[in-house]
Design an enzyme around this catalytic site. Structure first.
Site, PDB file in Angstrom:
ATOM      1  N   GLY A  34       0.560  -1.112  -0.378  1.00 35.68           N
ATOM      2  CA  GLY A  34       0.431  -0.057  -0.108  1.00 35.68           C
ATOM      3  C   GLY A  34       0.782   1.087  -0.242  1.00 35.68           C
ATOM      4  O   GLY A  34       2.410   1.352  -0.418  1.00 35.68           O
ATOM      5  N   SER A  35       0.160   2.424  -0.172  1.00 29.00           N
ATOM      6  CA  SER A  35       0.945   3.804  -0.327  1.00 29.00           C
ATOM      7  C   SER A  35       1.975   3.729   0.773  1.00 29.00           C
ATOM      8  O   SER A  35       2.923   4.391   1.125  1.00 29.00           O
ATOM      9  CB  SER A  35      -0.211   4.843  -0.700  1.00 29.00           C
ATOM     10  OG  SER A  35      -0.914   4.663   0.338  1.00 29.00           O
ATOM     11  N   ASP A  89       3.085  -2.114   8.122  1.00 26.24           N
ATOM     12  CA  ASP A  89       2.283  -2.313   7.381  1.00 26.24           C
ATOM     13  C   ASP A  89       1.476  -1.472   7.734  1.00 26.24           C
ATOM     14  O   ASP A  89       1.506  -1.021   8.560  1.00 26.24           O
ATOM     15  CB  ASP A  89       1.756  -3.738   6.827  1.00 26.24           C
ATOM     16  CG  ASP A  89       0.764  -4.218   5.593  1.00 26.24           C
ATOM     17  OD1 ASP A  89       1.001  -3.275   5.546  1.00 26.24           O
ATOM     18  OD2 ASP A  89       0.913  -4.984   5.848  1.00 26.24           O
ATOM     19  N   GLY A  90       1.138  -0.784   6.644  1.00 26.69           N
ATOM     20  CA  GLY A  90      -0.030  -0.258   6.949  1.00 26.69           C
ATOM     21  C   GLY A  90      -1.506  -0.934   7.377  1.00 26.69           C
ATOM     22  O   GLY A  90      -2.036  -2.237   6.830  1.00 26.69           O
ATOM     23  N   GLY A 103      -6.577  -5.249   3.605  1.00 28.37           N
ATOM     24  CA  GLY A 103      -6.746  -5.251   2.452  1.00 28.37           C
ATOM     25  C   GLY A 103      -7.294  -4.335   1.322  1.00 28.37           C
ATOM     26  O   GLY A 103      -7.936  -4.645  -0.076  1.00 28.37           O
ATOM     27  N   GLY A 104      -7.632  -3.346   0.761  1.00 31.24           N
ATOM     28  CA  GLY A 104      -7.853  -2.106   0.007  1.00 31.24           C
ATOM     29  C   GLY A 104      -6.927  -2.510  -0.936  1.00 31.24           C
ATOM     30  O   GLY A 104      -7.306  -2.450  -2.186  1.00 31.24           O
ATOM     31  N   GLY A 105      -5.745  -3.295  -1.174  1.00 27.79           N
ATOM     32  CA  GLY A 105      -4.869  -3.232  -1.578  1.00 27.79           C
ATOM     33  C   GLY A 105      -4.775  -4.397  -2.008  1.00 27.79           C
ATOM     34  O   GLY A 105      -3.892  -4.648  -3.162  1.00 27.79           O
ATOM     35  N   GLU A 111      -0.596 -10.309   3.250  1.00 26.92           N
ATOM     36  CA  GLU A 111      -0.302  -9.773   4.727  1.00 26.92           C
ATOM     37  C   GLU A 111      -0.598 -10.522   5.740  1.00 26.92           C
ATOM     38  O   GLU A 111      -0.335 -10.123   6.815  1.00 26.92           O
ATOM     39  CB  GLU A 111      -1.060  -8.364   4.935  1.00 26.92           C
ATOM     40  CG  GLU A 111      -1.186  -7.591   3.514  1.00 26.92           C
ATOM     41  CD  GLU A 111      -1.317  -6.306   3.544  1.00 26.92           C
ATOM     42  OE1 GLU A 111      -1.064  -5.239   2.502  1.00 26.92           O
ATOM     43  OE2 GLU A 111      -2.968  -6.113   3.596  1.00 26.92           O
ATOM     44  N   LYS A 129      -7.594   6.687   9.772  1.00 24.60           N
ATOM     45  CA  LYS A 129      -8.120   5.027   9.374  1.00 24.60           C
ATOM     46  C   LYS A 129      -8.108   4.741  10.798  1.00 24.60           C
ATOM     47  O   LYS A 129      -8.745   4.209  10.829  1.00 24.60           O
ATOM     48  CB  LYS A 129      -6.111   4.485   8.926  1.00 24.60           C
ATOM     49  CG  LYS A 129      -5.767   4.698   8.105  1.00 24.60           C
ATOM     50  CD  LYS A 129      -6.458   4.260   6.933  1.00 24.60           C
ATOM     51  CE  LYS A 129      -5.578   4.732   5.238  1.00 24.60           C
ATOM     52  NZ  LYS A 129      -4.253   3.899   5.121  1.00 24.60           N
TER      53      LYS A 129
HETATM   54  C1  5RP Z   1      -3.258  -3.840   1.440  1.00 24.41           C
HETATM   55  C2  5RP Z   1      -3.488  -3.257   2.753  1.00 24.41           C
HETATM   56  C3  5RP Z   1      -2.951  -1.360   2.555  1.00 24.41           C
HETATM   57  O1  5RP Z   1      -2.444  -1.768   3.882  1.00 24.41           O
HETATM   58  C4  5RP Z   1      -4.605  -0.408   3.126  1.00 24.41           C
HETATM   59  O2  5RP Z   1      -4.523  -0.622   1.782  1.00 24.41           O
HETATM   60  C5  5RP Z   1      -4.169   0.387   3.578  1.00 24.41           C
HETATM   61  O3  5RP Z   1      -2.778   1.002   2.579  1.00 24.41           O
HETATM   62  P1  5RP Z   1      -2.976   2.719   2.186  1.00 24.41           P
HETATM   63  O4  5RP Z   1      -1.589   2.615   2.772  1.00 24.41           O
HETATM   64  O5  5RP Z   1      -2.305   3.302   1.039  1.00 24.41           O
HETATM   65  O6  5RP Z   1      -4.125   3.713   2.828  1.00 24.41           O
HETATM   66  O7  5RP Z   1      -3.511  -3.393   3.597  1.00 24.41           O
HETATM   67  O8  5RP Z   1      -3.419  -4.754   1.120  1.00 24.41           O
END
Ligand code: 5RP
Length: 262
Positions: A34-35, A89-90, A103-105, A111, A129
């Protein structure tokens, strides 16, 4: 720092930058997706190149592995690492108990495997968040492609008896085709608005044949590092029961800011 970096990106960068301070020489580190995680990988690459930190990374997605190699981090398989010292991780959402929706990404499966195989999971996030109750962000569920429509119907049937506010689902798309995860699976997003009992839901979803994993991370995260656009940092440690405050000074760096996060 370029003017085009938004306050949200600065917040993500600040959290990522602070999290890298937890990484010690010789560690095996899980690298999120993710970003926000991309900022962390860049910051970690800086430390590896400039300070000679020796670490080995296990990536939670192909795109994180690519980025890590680009910035000079050695990537190994989880089976080679066997166990990790730390995963950073994000997240898409976190609550007061440090339960997460991820799991947005689309990388939730790797993960969760990687975070669970770590002594410690540190989550990095911008303040937006944080939620009182999980569920506003659609809950990703990874399903195998075989019979996915039947699995989706079973998911919807299951939601009828769950303590949730919304019950619609959608297949995640990439253009006009199903989004395919690194493991070759599909993702069904559950639009729940509010989840009353996260523990129960996480358990029940994984009982459905065809479901590989869901994006609820319960009792996995140990530390949340929350960044603000002005560089302020809050570090919450659920095991120690501590809350610390810190500040990151933004220093323009060609390496870091020449490319934006994902
Ligand atoms: C990817 C994820 C990311 O950690 C989540 O989507 C957050 O993404 P971002 O840092 O771009 O806001 O779970 O599967």
């Amino acid at each position: 720092m370029p003017a085009e970096l938004s306050p949200i990106d600065k917040a993500k960068f600040a959290a990522a930058r602070r999290a890298v301070e937890f990484v010690e020489d010789g560690m095996r580190v899980g690298l999120g997706t993710g970003s926000t995680a991309a900022w962390m990988v860049r910051c970690l690459g800086d430390v590896v190149r400039e300070e000679g930190l020796r670490i080995r990374g296990v990536a939670t997605s192909a795109r994180t592995a690519d980025l890590a190699r680009q910035v000079g981090i050695e990537i190994i398989d989880l089976d080679e690492a066997k166990w990790l010292d730390l995963t950073i991780d994000g997240t898409d959402e976190f609550d007061q108990q440090m339960n997460l929706i991820k799991g947005g990404g689309g990388a939730l499966l790797r993960e969760k495997i990687v975070a669970t195989a770590s002594d410690q999971m540190i989550v990095i996030a911008d303040a937006a968040k944080e939620v009182a109750q999980l569920g506003a962000f659609p809950l990703p569920v990874e399903v195998i492609p075989f019979g996915w429509q039947t699995t989706r119907a079973l998911l919807e049937e299951t939601l009828v008896s769950m303590d949730v506010l919304g019950r619609t689902t959608s297949l995640r798309l990439n253009g006009d085709k199903p989004f395919v995860t690194d493991e070759g699976n599909f993702i069904v997003d559950l639009h729940l608005s509010r989840i009353g009992n996260v523990r129960q839901l996480a358990l029940v979803l994984n009982q459905i044949p065809g479901v590989v994993e869901n994006g609820l991370f319960i009792d996995i995260c140990d530390v949340v590092i929350i960044g603000q656009g002005d560089g302020r940092i809050e570090i919450r440690d659920i095991n120690k029961g501590t809350v610390e405050h810190d500040r990151i000074e933004f220093v323009e760096s060609e390496n870091l800011f020449s490319e934006m996060g994902e």
